[in-house]
Design a protein around this motif. Structure first.
Motif, mmCIF file in Angstrom:
data_model
loop_
_atom_site.group_PDB
_atom_site.id
_atom_site.type_symbol
_atom_site.label_atom_id
_atom_site.label_comp_id
_atom_site.label_asym_id
_atom_site.label_seq_id
_atom_site.Cartn_x
_atom_site.Cartn_y
_atom_site.Cartn_z
ATOM 1 N N GLY A 255 -2.639 4.506 6.818
ATOM 2 C CA GLY A 255 -3.619 4.349 5.759
ATOM 3 C C GLY A 255 -4.047 5.695 5.215
ATOM 4 N N THR A 256 -4.946 5.705 4.250
ATOM 5 C CA THR A 256 -5.410 6.943 3.640
ATOM 6 C C THR A 256 -6.479 7.582 4.515
ATOM 7 O OG1 THR A 256 -7.032 5.659 2.391
ATOM 8 C CG2 THR A 256 -4.947 6.128 1.311
ATOM 9 N N ARG A 257 -6.657 8.870 4.298
ATOM 10 C CA ARG A 257 -7.704 9.582 5.020
ATOM 11 C C ARG A 257 -9.075 9.084 4.579
ATOM 12 N NH1 ARG A 257 -6.444 14.529 7.461
ATOM 13 N NH2 ARG A 257 -4.235 15.098 7.308
ATOM 14 N N VAL A 258 -10.019 9.085 5.500
ATOM 15 C CA VAL A 258 -11.378 8.655 5.180
ATOM 16 C C VAL A 258 -12.046 9.718 4.309
ATOM 17 C CG1 VAL A 258 -13.639 8.074 6.128
ATOM 18 C CG2 VAL A 258 -11.559 7.338 7.310
ATOM 19 N N LYS A 259 -12.607 9.294 3.196
ATOM 20 C CA LYS A 259 -13.321 10.226 2.336
ATOM 21 C C LYS A 259 -14.634 10.622 2.992
ATOM 22 C CE LYS A 259 -13.375 7.506 -1.240
ATOM 23 N NZ LYS A 259 -13.654 7.021 -2.600
ATOM 24 N N ARG A 260 -15.060 11.840 2.732
ATOM 25 C CA ARG A 260 -16.264 12.359 3.366
ATOM 26 C C ARG A 260 -17.118 13.070 2.337
ATOM 27 N NH1 ARG A 260 -18.234 16.768 6.199
ATOM 28 N NH2 ARG A 260 -19.393 16.268 8.106
ATOM 29 N N MET B 250 6.859 8.705 -0.560
ATOM 30 C CA MET B 250 5.978 7.569 -0.824
ATOM 31 C C MET B 250 4.717 7.761 0.019
ATOM 32 S SD MET B 250 5.732 4.581 -2.444
ATOM 33 C CE MET B 250 7.418 4.001 -2.687
ATOM 34 N N ARG B 251 3.566 7.583 -0.594
ATOM 35 C CA ARG B 251 2.325 7.719 0.154
ATOM 36 C C ARG B 251 1.358 6.598 -0.201
ATOM 37 N NH1 ARG B 251 -0.559 12.983 -2.696
ATOM 38 N NH2 ARG B 251 -0.648 12.140 -4.823
ATOM 39 N N VAL B 252 0.396 6.400 0.664
ATOM 40 C CA VAL B 252 -0.627 5.385 0.449
ATOM 41 C C VAL B 252 -1.888 6.079 -0.054
ATOM 42 C CG1 VAL B 252 -2.055 3.609 1.537
ATOM 43 C CG2 VAL B 252 0.318 3.911 2.255
ATOM 44 N N VAL B 253 -2.394 5.619 -1.191
ATOM 45 C CA VAL B 253 -3.581 6.222 -1.785
ATOM 46 C C VAL B 253 -4.624 5.143 -2.072
ATOM 47 C CG1 VAL B 253 -2.288 8.109 -2.825
ATOM 48 C CG2 VAL B 253 -2.679 6.017 -4.139
ATOM 49 N N GLU B 254 -5.817 5.578 -2.323
ATOM 50 C CA GLU B 254 -6.909 4.658 -2.653
ATOM 51 C C GLU B 254 -6.642 3.971 -3.991
ATOM 52 O OE1 GLU B 254 -11.403 5.614 -2.244
ATOM 53 O OE2 GLU B 254 -10.891 5.993 -4.338
ATOM 54 N N CYS B 255 -6.906 2.694 -4.025
ATOM 55 C CA CYS B 255 -6.746 1.934 -5.269
ATOM 56 C C CYS B 255 -7.797 2.388 -6.276
ATOM 57 C CB CYS B 255 -6.887 0.438 -4.993
ATOM 58 S SG CYS B 255 -6.812 -0.586 -6.486
ATOM 59 N N ARG B 256 -7.349 2.829 -7.436
ATOM 60 C CA ARG B 256 -8.283 3.333 -8.448
ATOM 61 C C ARG B 256 -9.065 2.213 -9.126
ATOM 62 N NH1 ARG B 256 -3.532 6.192 -8.907
ATOM 63 N NH2 ARG B 256 -3.688 8.451 -8.530
ATOM 64 N N LYS B 257 -8.495 1.034 -9.162
ATOM 65 C CA LYS B 257 -9.159 -0.060 -9.864
ATOM 66 C C LYS B 257 -10.413 -0.524 -9.140
ATOM 67 C CE LYS B 257 -8.216 -4.555 -12.051
ATOM 68 N NZ LYS B 257 -7.191 -5.602 -12.314
ATOM 69 N N CYS B 258 -10.335 -0.635 -7.803
ATOM 70 C CA CYS B 258 -11.487 -1.126 -7.029
ATOM 71 C C CYS B 258 -12.148 -0.018 -6.219
ATOM 72 C CB CYS B 258 -11.064 -2.260 -6.096
ATOM 73 S SG CYS B 258 -9.893 -1.754 -4.806
ATOM 74 N N ILE B 259 -11.704 1.209 -6.393
ATOM 75 C CA ILE B 259 -12.213 2.393 -5.674
ATOM 76 C C ILE B 259 -12.117 2.192 -4.168
ATOM 77 C CG2 ILE B 259 -13.971 4.209 -5.807
ATOM 78 C CD1 ILE B 259 -15.353 2.677 -7.976
ATOM 79 N N SER C 106 -4.831 -5.431 -8.150
ATOM 80 C CA SER C 106 -3.985 -4.241 -8.101
ATOM 81 C C SER C 106 -3.522 -3.920 -6.687
ATOM 82 C CB SER C 106 -4.733 -3.038 -8.688
ATOM 83 O OG SER C 106 -3.943 -1.879 -8.650
ATOM 84 N N CYS C 107 -4.442 -4.087 -5.694
ATOM 85 C CA CYS C 107 -4.097 -3.759 -4.300
ATOM 86 C C CYS C 107 -4.079 -4.998 -3.408
ATOM 87 C CB CYS C 107 -5.080 -2.740 -3.744
ATOM 88 S SG CYS C 107 -6.792 -3.354 -3.628
ATOM 89 N N ASN C 108 -4.327 -6.187 -4.003
ATOM 90 C CA ASN C 108 -4.363 -7.451 -3.245
ATOM 91 C C ASN C 108 -5.391 -7.424 -2.108
ATOM 92 O OD1 ASN C 108 -2.303 -8.780 -4.753
ATOM 93 N ND2 ASN C 108 -0.749 -7.614 -3.618
ATOM 94 N N SER D 142 -6.413 -4.889 -0.263
ATOM 95 C CA SER D 142 -6.250 -3.900 0.809
ATOM 96 C C SER D 142 -7.035 -2.617 0.545
ATOM 97 C CB SER D 142 -4.776 -3.547 0.979
ATOM 98 O OG SER D 142 -4.290 -2.834 -0.151
ATOM 99 N N GLY D 143 -7.349 -2.347 -0.698
ATOM 100 C CA GLY D 143 -8.065 -1.119 -1.043
ATOM 101 C C GLY D 143 -7.158 0.080 -1.236
ATOM 102 N N THR D 144 -5.860 -0.111 -0.925
ATOM 103 C CA THR D 144 -4.907 0.997 -1.068
ATOM 104 C C THR D 144 -3.653 0.518 -1.775
ATOM 105 O OG1 THR D 144 -3.914 0.537 1.109
ATOM 106 C CG2 THR D 144 -5.721 2.143 1.028
ATOM 107 N N VAL D 145 -2.969 1.472 -2.405
ATOM 108 C CA VAL D 145 -1.694 1.175 -3.062
ATOM 109 C C VAL D 145 -0.692 2.265 -2.688
ATOM 110 C CG1 VAL D 145 -2.696 -0.062 -5.007
ATOM 111 C CG2 VAL D 145 -2.411 2.424 -5.138
ATOM 112 N N ARG D 146 0.592 1.914 -2.772
ATOM 113 C CA ARG D 146 1.639 2.903 -2.503
ATOM 114 C C ARG D 146 1.987 3.621 -3.797
ATOM 115 N NH1 ARG D 146 5.920 0.311 1.843
ATOM 116 N NH2 ARG D 146 4.406 -0.109 3.496
ATOM 117 N N GLU D 147 2.187 4.908 -3.653
ATOM 118 C CA GLU D 147 2.454 5.739 -4.814
ATOM 119 C C GLU D 147 3.630 6.654 -4.506
ATOM 120 O OE1 GLU D 147 -0.180 9.230 -6.033
ATOM 121 O OE2 GLU D 147 -0.874 7.657 -7.390
#
Length: 349
Positions: free
Chosen positions: A105-110, A179-188, A160-162, A164-169
């Motif tokens: 998954g993506t790193r936790v934002k801080r 290929m990496r997993v990033v935060e979904c921009r549509k639902c933040i 957009s992310c179904n 999950s909160g994340t999408v593959r980019e």
């Protein structure tokens, strides 16, 4: 070695955008070639500012020690990467970020850490004190509790992310495609889309507001010590809050100083008290204290009062109060006093 842009601008690693801009303007004015400065120094200062003033570039620099998004800082783009200056470079972090296929998954934002200073007097530093400070910072919206959803509004799964909160980019790096997993921009990164966003924070869940923080200054704290309050820094939508760091400034006392866990004071007494002894009343930090001055005490000797110094931490023994004696020698004597001194002299005193 990679350049230390923070050192070039003379700022801390947690410096705000305003602090970075202020430092840049000051240095740019000082080192501008039109004002007699060196062109290379001016270019280096500008290079540091271009990276640290840009959130994306700064994040790359903080994590990797260089910038990949453009040519800033001597870094290189996705092609033509220069391996000549890679001594000590940690490829592990690059692999972790660029080739994350979703397992971690993506790193936790801080949120951003905050640093402030609090002034206390000497007595408060010895026995502790509670202080309230007002901070203007990014905090969770109280109207929606940080959700970004208008109270009473329903939510639906993000398409957009179904959910999950994340999408593959996909992308490219100097090592090839990845290929990496990033935060979904549509639902933040929330996985849900509200029917109606919060009108106060505009759906972000975060607002800037004044907030009161209670700071418990522990007994025995020293000048310059740092208190850390976890989670009291700025918040970020979909992440965790930063920390609050409080530097304690202790003012000096007119009578007492500190030596380790002991309190020290100077007491000047007349020569008669030094010869005959006496009893003195001392205004100690924690109340009135009667001290017996023994007869025959010399200037420079000390009296030690057990357990009247700095309180010990977590049940440790409290320090002592040390009274340093100085004997005052009179400069002017009456005729009678001189006669008495002469008699004492005859007795060898």
């Amino acid at each position: 070695m990679p350049k230390d842009y923070y050192e070039i601008l003379g700022v801390q690693r947690n410096a705000s955008k305003d602090e970075i801009k202020k430092a840049f303007r000051k240095l740019a004015h000082k080192h501008h070639p039109d004002k007699g400065g060196k062109e290379n120094d001016f270019k280096e200062i500008n290079e540091a500012y271009q990276v640290l003033s840009d959130e994306k570039k700064r994040a790359e620099y903080d994590h990797y020690g260089r910038v990949f998004s453009d040519q800033a800082g001597g870094g290189h783009g996705a092609t033509g990467f220069d391996f000549g200056d890679m001594s000590g470079f940690d490829f592990g972090d690059i692999f972790e970020d660029l080739f994350n296929m979703g397992g971690r998954g993506t790193r936790v934002k801080r949120g951003r850490d905050i640093s402030i200073e609090v002034d206390v007097n000497f007595e408060e530093s010895i026995f502790g004190v509670q202080r309230k400070v007002l901070l203007t910072k990014a905090a969770y919206c109280s109207n929606c509790q940080g959700s970004g959803v208008a109270p009473g509004s329903k939510t639906k799964t993000c398409t957009s992310c179904n959910g999950s909160g994340t999408v593959r980019e996909s992308g490219k790096s100097f090592l090839g495609s990845f290929m990496r997993v990033v935060e979904c921009r549509k639902c933040i990164g929330r996985g849900k889309i509200p029917d109606e966003i919060c009108g106060v924070c505009k759906g972000g869940g975060v607002v800037h507001k004044r907030e009161e923080i209670v700071v418990n200054v522990p007994p025995g704290i020293r000048d310059g010590e740092i208190i850390k309050i976890s989670g009291s820094g700025e918040v970020v939508s979909g992440g965790v809050a930063g920390d609050l760091y409080i530097r304690i400034n202790v003012s000096k006392h007119a009578l007492f100083t500190r030596e380790g866990e002991d309190l020290v004071m100077d007491l000047a007494i007349p020569i008669t008290e030094a010869i005959l002894g006496s009893e003195r009343t001392i205004n100690a930090l924690d109340g009135i204290l009667k001290v017996k001055i023994p007869a025959g005490i010399d200037s420079g000797e000390s009296l030690r009062i057990r357990g009247r110094g700095v309180p010990g931490a977590e049940g440790a023994r409290r320090g002592d109060l040390i009274i340093r004696i100085s004997v005052k020698t009179p400069k002017h004597l009456s005729k009678k006093a001189k006669e008495i001194i002469e008699e004492l002299k005859k007795e060898g005193i």
